[in-house]
Design a protein around this motif. Structure first.
Motif, short mmCIF file in Angstrom:
data_model
loop_
_atom_site.label_atom_id
_atom_site.label_comp_id
_atom_site.label_asym_id
_atom_site.label_seq_id
_atom_site.Cartn_x
_atom_site.Cartn_y
_atom_site.Cartn_z
N ASN B 641 0.77 -1.24 0.00
CA ASN B 641 0.00 0.00 0.00
C ASN B 641 0.80 1.29 0.00
O ASN B 641 0.26 2.35 0.20
CB ASN B 641 -1.00 0.04 1.18
CG ASN B 641 -2.12 -0.94 0.96
OD1 ASN B 641 -2.47 -1.24 -0.19
ND2 ASN B 641 -2.65 -1.46 2.05
N SER B 642 2.11 1.19 -0.18
CA SER B 642 2.84 2.44 -0.39
C SER B 642 3.46 2.38 -1.78
O SER B 642 3.75 1.30 -2.29
CB SER B 642 3.90 2.64 0.68
OG SER B 642 4.95 1.74 0.48
N PHE B 643 3.66 3.55 -2.35
CA PHE B 643 4.14 3.58 -3.74
C PHE B 643 5.63 3.89 -3.77
O PHE B 643 6.10 4.79 -3.07
CB PHE B 643 3.36 4.61 -4.55
CG PHE B 643 1.94 4.17 -4.78
CD1 PHE B 643 1.65 3.33 -5.85
CD2 PHE B 643 0.93 4.58 -3.93
CE1 PHE B 643 0.34 2.91 -6.05
CE2 PHE B 643 -0.37 4.16 -4.14
CZ PHE B 643 -0.67 3.32 -5.20
N CYS B 644 6.30 3.16 -4.59
CA CYS B 644 7.75 3.30 -4.65
C CYS B 644 8.16 3.42 -6.11
O CYS B 644 7.72 2.63 -6.95
CB CYS B 644 8.35 2.05 -4.00
SG CYS B 644 10.11 2.03 -4.02
N PRO B 645 8.96 4.43 -6.44
CA PRO B 645 9.36 4.59 -7.83
C PRO B 645 10.14 3.39 -8.34
O PRO B 645 10.96 2.80 -7.61
CB PRO B 645 10.26 5.84 -7.81
CG PRO B 645 9.98 6.51 -6.52
CD PRO B 645 9.54 5.46 -5.57
N LEU B 646 9.91 3.05 -9.57
CA LEU B 646 10.55 1.90 -10.18
C LEU B 646 11.72 2.41 -11.05
O LEU B 646 11.55 3.33 -11.85
CB LEU B 646 9.52 1.20 -11.07
CG LEU B 646 9.64 -0.30 -11.30
CD1 LEU B 646 9.71 -1.07 -10.00
CD2 LEU B 646 8.45 -0.78 -12.13
N GLY B 676 14.67 7.37 1.50
CA GLY B 676 13.65 6.95 0.55
C GLY B 676 13.97 5.59 -0.05
O GLY B 676 15.13 5.18 -0.12
N GLN B 677 12.93 4.88 -0.48
CA GLN B 677 13.14 3.58 -1.09
C GLN B 677 12.90 3.64 -2.58
O GLN B 677 12.11 4.44 -3.07
CB GLN B 677 12.23 2.55 -0.43
CG GLN B 677 12.65 2.25 0.99
CD GLN B 677 11.93 1.05 1.55
OE1 GLN B 677 10.85 0.69 1.10
NE2 GLN B 677 12.53 0.44 2.55
#
Lengths: 161, 745
Positions: B641-646, B676-677
């Motif tokens: 449920n969290s958004f992480c840049p690809l 940040g991830q």
């Protein structure tokens, strides 16, 4: 005898060169900068590298960049085969591998046989060519490796910092 | 090199020493009185004696020893090297040369010749047969010379003795006689001091009568080998002052009972000594000639022998003491097994280049072994052959060799920690704070390169802690704290890494101010909802500085982010935890070595890359439903449920022109600077492996996005990914090399 020979060659400004072939042209470099000659092995490509850097190979544990001499000298990029050879050369503090088609000769020449480079328009040739040798019917271009790989270009990145 | 070769070298050196000896003696004979010439002569004989001793050439040693003793008298100006003396010495040099030749080629020197010269030399050393003019002067070193070389005999019965009457007839002005009582305690021996050496030094001051006080010597069975039982009573006649006599015991005076008392010259009788009957007074009356034997000389020789036997007694006493001191040392070493491990005797000094060469070679061995294993596996179908078992053992062995070699480079962090205490002192002085640095685990070992590289970030952090962490004494007192602040620096090993903690008992991080500052500097949006931990970690963000005033000490807001980058460049991590009012703790976790790295071997666009394991938080197989397009060409992946840049690694490194389909690959969730991830997209994971780090810069240049290279089992070079640079590039930052700490100030 060897001593007198050395004295003689020094006095005449004699030197030994290694000649190699790229396409239908011949070039030569000072033999003192050549460490060894080995066969072509598949190189690991480097990201963000200039087109003439083929990649890096393992030279007994050291990482050796391979320079496509054909591309570096402004000709079409090489398509290396098992017959291609790598001239391992020392350029200042760095060791580089020069990919060439074949090593053709080892020349002992005196300085007075080196003819000046004729006036040409191309900057690239002016940058590296240090003279022209006429051996029999062949024309061999003397290259200065230090001019081809100036330390500055190598260290461009760190200089920006 | 076998023993004979070494012996050959010794004889070659003997030739040189003999030449040196002869030329020196000839110079002296010509009237050269340069002390350096005498020293050269002495050294020559001494070297021959030392070498001969090592090869057990007893005859040579014995003669060289006597020769050396006599030369020592010349050296210390107790014997005037006049023509007669030099005649004996030149003769001795010849005999010495003959003895060397005999030792090498066999045969023997006529014993009478050697013995005669030994006697002459001993007579000279003892000052008995010099010409008349030299008599009073030469008479002084009587006790000194033999006692100076207590190496000849070993006996165990200490015999008290005296040189009663010796020198009494000298007409000496300004000679004082002191009663010296010297009783060493056991501490003297445990500190490596040696009573025999002190007594020897004392004997050099003048004529000395010595008696050993053995009253406290217990019976053998109740004897403590480490204890000190002997005391000495010494009566010394010397022109020196009392202070100079005391100076002999300068380094031992806290570990002994020492009493120095000026007495009358004739006070000797008060000492409880057994006199050895022996009178040399006749010699002073009639000058003896060395060259022509006379009855007087015969008497002198006899007397010399008496002196010798007495000297032997001294030696015996001295040796007993030495033996007990040695026992003390041995016992101390056993008691202190832990300390002994770090003692000087058990270390060697090795050139760092040699160690590095060995490490490189072992690195090669590891690669070669991996290559061998791989090709055997490829060519071996049944997989159970004995070759495979042998290879497995080889693998274990190489891994063990590698670990052991790495351990050679390991050094304690102590020197770096010690440097920090000075920085704390200096900076605290500058800002007017009282700060105490406490260090812990200084002996924790880590690779030398890591030590070299942590000094700079650590210095930066220490300065920060002193400048920002610890409050001023007034504020501390107002807060009810000790006005003196404490910074604790500790190191320990934890799961194959080194953990360095920097803890201060200051005010802790002022989260309100940090947040405000971050908003002011556009690092976060004003309505961002951050956890305490996230706020604390803002101090590592680039361009962040909390100090209201920019000070010389902690720089211009490039501090902590550069520290973090340097730590990460080492393959380490840094984190902070802070409690308001109680202080902050920075925790750094670093690899033990920079030569190897635990990595995940992955495939990207047909190329093999290594991703440092420390950067990877988790790996996952993305599902199509989890991938969301974002803007023109950004994609996000939803993880819990969290958004992480690809981030497509192949695209970033220019290995392919178009973005790959994430569903076909594997995502490595990495943590980057700033907390940040990012999800790094790779095509496939090959496995986990420890790899040997090879420099790219050595022959090529720094490549953006690439930290270093390594050589894999197939002998090919694989690149090690620089995770932070790749993540930075995905943020639109140009991939430029890291700013160095030095440049950032």
């Amino acid at each position: 005898m060897s001593v007198s020979y050395a004295v003689k060659s020094l006095s005449q400004g004699s030197r030994e060169l290694i000649a190699f072939r790229i396409g239908d042209q011949e070039f030569c470099v000072n033999i003192m900068s050549v460490r060894e000659i080995r066969g072509w092995t598949l190189a690991t490509p480097m990201p963000h590298a200039p087109s003439y850097v083929m990649g890096v190979v393992n030279l007994r544990g050291a990482v050796l960049p391979i320079i496509d001499m054909s591309a570096r000298l402004g000709m079409k990029p090489a398509e290396p085969t098992a017959r291609h050879v790598i001239i391992v050369a020392q350029v200042k503090s760095k060791t580089v591998g020069l990919l060439v088609e074949a090593v053709s000769d080892i020349l002992t020449i005196t300085d007075d046989t080196i003819q000046p480079v004729p006036e040409i328009s191309s900057d690239l040739e002016k940058q590296y060519a240090r003279g022209i040798l006429a051996i029999d019917t062949r024309m061999i271009c003397l290259i200065e490796l230090e001019a081809l790989f100036p330390e500055k270009a190598h260290d461009k990145e760190s200089e920006a910092a | 090199m076998d023993m004979n070769e070494i012996k050959e070298i010794f004889f070659q050196e003997c030739e040189e020493q003999l030449a040196e000896l002869e030329s020196g003696l000839l110079k002296l004979n010509d009237g050269d009185r340069d002390p350096e010439t005498v020293n050269a002569v002495f050294r020559a004989v001494h070297s021959i004696k030392g070498g001969a001793g090592a090869f057990g050439l007893e005859e040579l040693v014995a003669f060289a020893h006597v020769f050396e003793t006599t030369l020592d008298c010349v050296r210390s100006n107790k014997l005037e090297p006049n023509q007669d003396v030099l005649k004996v010495m030149l003769k001795s040099a010849d005999v010495l040369a003959d003895l060397v030749t005999c030792s090498r080629d066999g045969g023997s020197v006529e014993e009478s010749r050697t013995r005669g010269l030994v006697k002459e030399l001993e007579a000279l050393a003892n000052g008995e047969a010099p010409p008349a003019a030299e008599a009073p002067k030469a008479a002084k070193p009587v006790a000194a010379a033999p006692a100076a070389k207590p190496t000849d005999e070993s006996g165990f019965q200490p015999i008290p003795f005296t040189f009663d009457g010796f020198g009494e007839e000298e007409e000496v002005v300004d000679q004082f006689t002191y009663d010296v009582t010297f009783k060493p305690t056991r501490e003297l021996y445990s500190k490596g001091n040696e009573a025999a050496l002190l007594l020897r030094d004392l004997s050099r001051l003048g004529e000395m009568n010595i008696a050993c006080d053995m009253d406290q010597l217990p019976t053998l069975e109740s004897m403590d080998p480490e204890a000190s039982y002997f005391g000495w009573k010494i009566s010394i006649t010397t022109p020196k002052s009392e202070d100079e006599v005391r100076a002999v015991f300068e380094f031992a005076e806290w570990d002994c009972e020492l009493e120095v008392k000026l007495t009358e010259a004739s006070a000797d009788e008060e000492l409880p000594m057994i006199p050895v009957p022996f009178d040399l007074s006749a010699l002073d009356d009639e000058p003896a000639e060395i060259a022509e034997p006379q009855p007087d000389v015969a008497a002198a020789v006899a007397a010399a022998e008496t002196v010798n036997s007495v000297a032997k007694a001294v030696n015996a006493a001295v040796e007993k003491k030495e033996a007990s001191a040695a026992a003390t040392a041995a016992a101390a070493a056993q008691n202190n097994a832990a300390a002994a491990a770090s003692s000087v005797g058990q270390t060697i000094r090795v050139d760092l280049d040699r160690v590095d060469r060995l490490i490189n070679l072992v690195g090669e061995l590891v690669i070669n072994q991996a290559m061998l294993s791989q090709s055997v596996i490829e060519n071996d179908n049944n997989g159970t052959s004995s070759i495979n078992m042998g290879l497995e053992e080889l693998q274990q062995l190489t891994r063990e060799i590698q670990d052991s070699v790495m351990a050679i480079r390991a050094q304690p962090v102590k020197p770096v920690f010690q440097r920090m205490s000075r920085i704390v002192r200096e900076v605290a002085d500058m800002v007017g704070k009282q700060i105490r640095l406490v260090t812990e685990g200084e002996n924790t070992e880590v690779d030398k390169t890591v030590i070299d590289k942590i000094a700079e970030p650590l210095t930066h952090m220490i300065r920060n802690a002193v400048d920002h962490g610890i409050e001023s004494p007034e504020k501390r007192e107002a807060a009810g704290k000790d006005p003196e602040g404490t910074i604790k620096l500790s190191a320990k090993h934890r799961s194959g890494r080194i953990l360095i903690e920097l803890q201060d008992d200051g005010a802790g991080i002022n989260r309100e101010r940090v947040k405000q500052k971050a908003i002011d500097n556009d690092l976060i949006s004003p309505d961002a909802n951050l956890s305490d931990e996230e706020i604390d970690n803002l101090i590592f963000a680039p361009g962040f500085s909390t100090a209201d005033k920019i000070s010389d000490i902690s720089g211009r807001g490039v501090g902590m982010d550069v520290v973090k980058r340097s730590i990460q460049a080492l393959g380490g991590r840094i984190s902070i935890s802070s409690r308001p009012g109680l202080g902050s703790t920075f925790t750094m976790s670093l690899p033990l070595t920079l030569a190897v790295l635990d990595g995940m071997v992955v495939t990207v666009a047909g190329q093999t890359l290594v991703v440092p394991l420390t950067a990877i938080v988790e790996t996952l197989q993305p599902e199509a439903a989890a991938i969301h397009s974002f803007g023109a060409n950004q994609r996000l992946i939803s993880i819990r449920n969290s958004f992480c840049p690809l981030v497509d690694v192949g695209r970033i490194l220019n290995f392919r022109a178009n973005q790959a389909n994430p569903v076909d690959g594997v995502a490595l969730l990495v943590e980057s600077e700033g907390g940040g991830q990012r999800a790094l997209m790779v095509d496939a994971i090959q496995g986990q492996r420890q790899v040997v780090i090879k420099s790219l810069e050595a022959n090529y240049t720094h490549v953006p996005g690439i930290a270093a290279a390594t050589i894999l089992g197939d002998g090919r070079v694989a690149l090690i990914l620089d995770v932070d640079a790749v993540v930075g590039a995905s943020r639109g930052q140009s991939m430029k090399p890291e700013m160095s700490l030095a440049a950032a100030g």
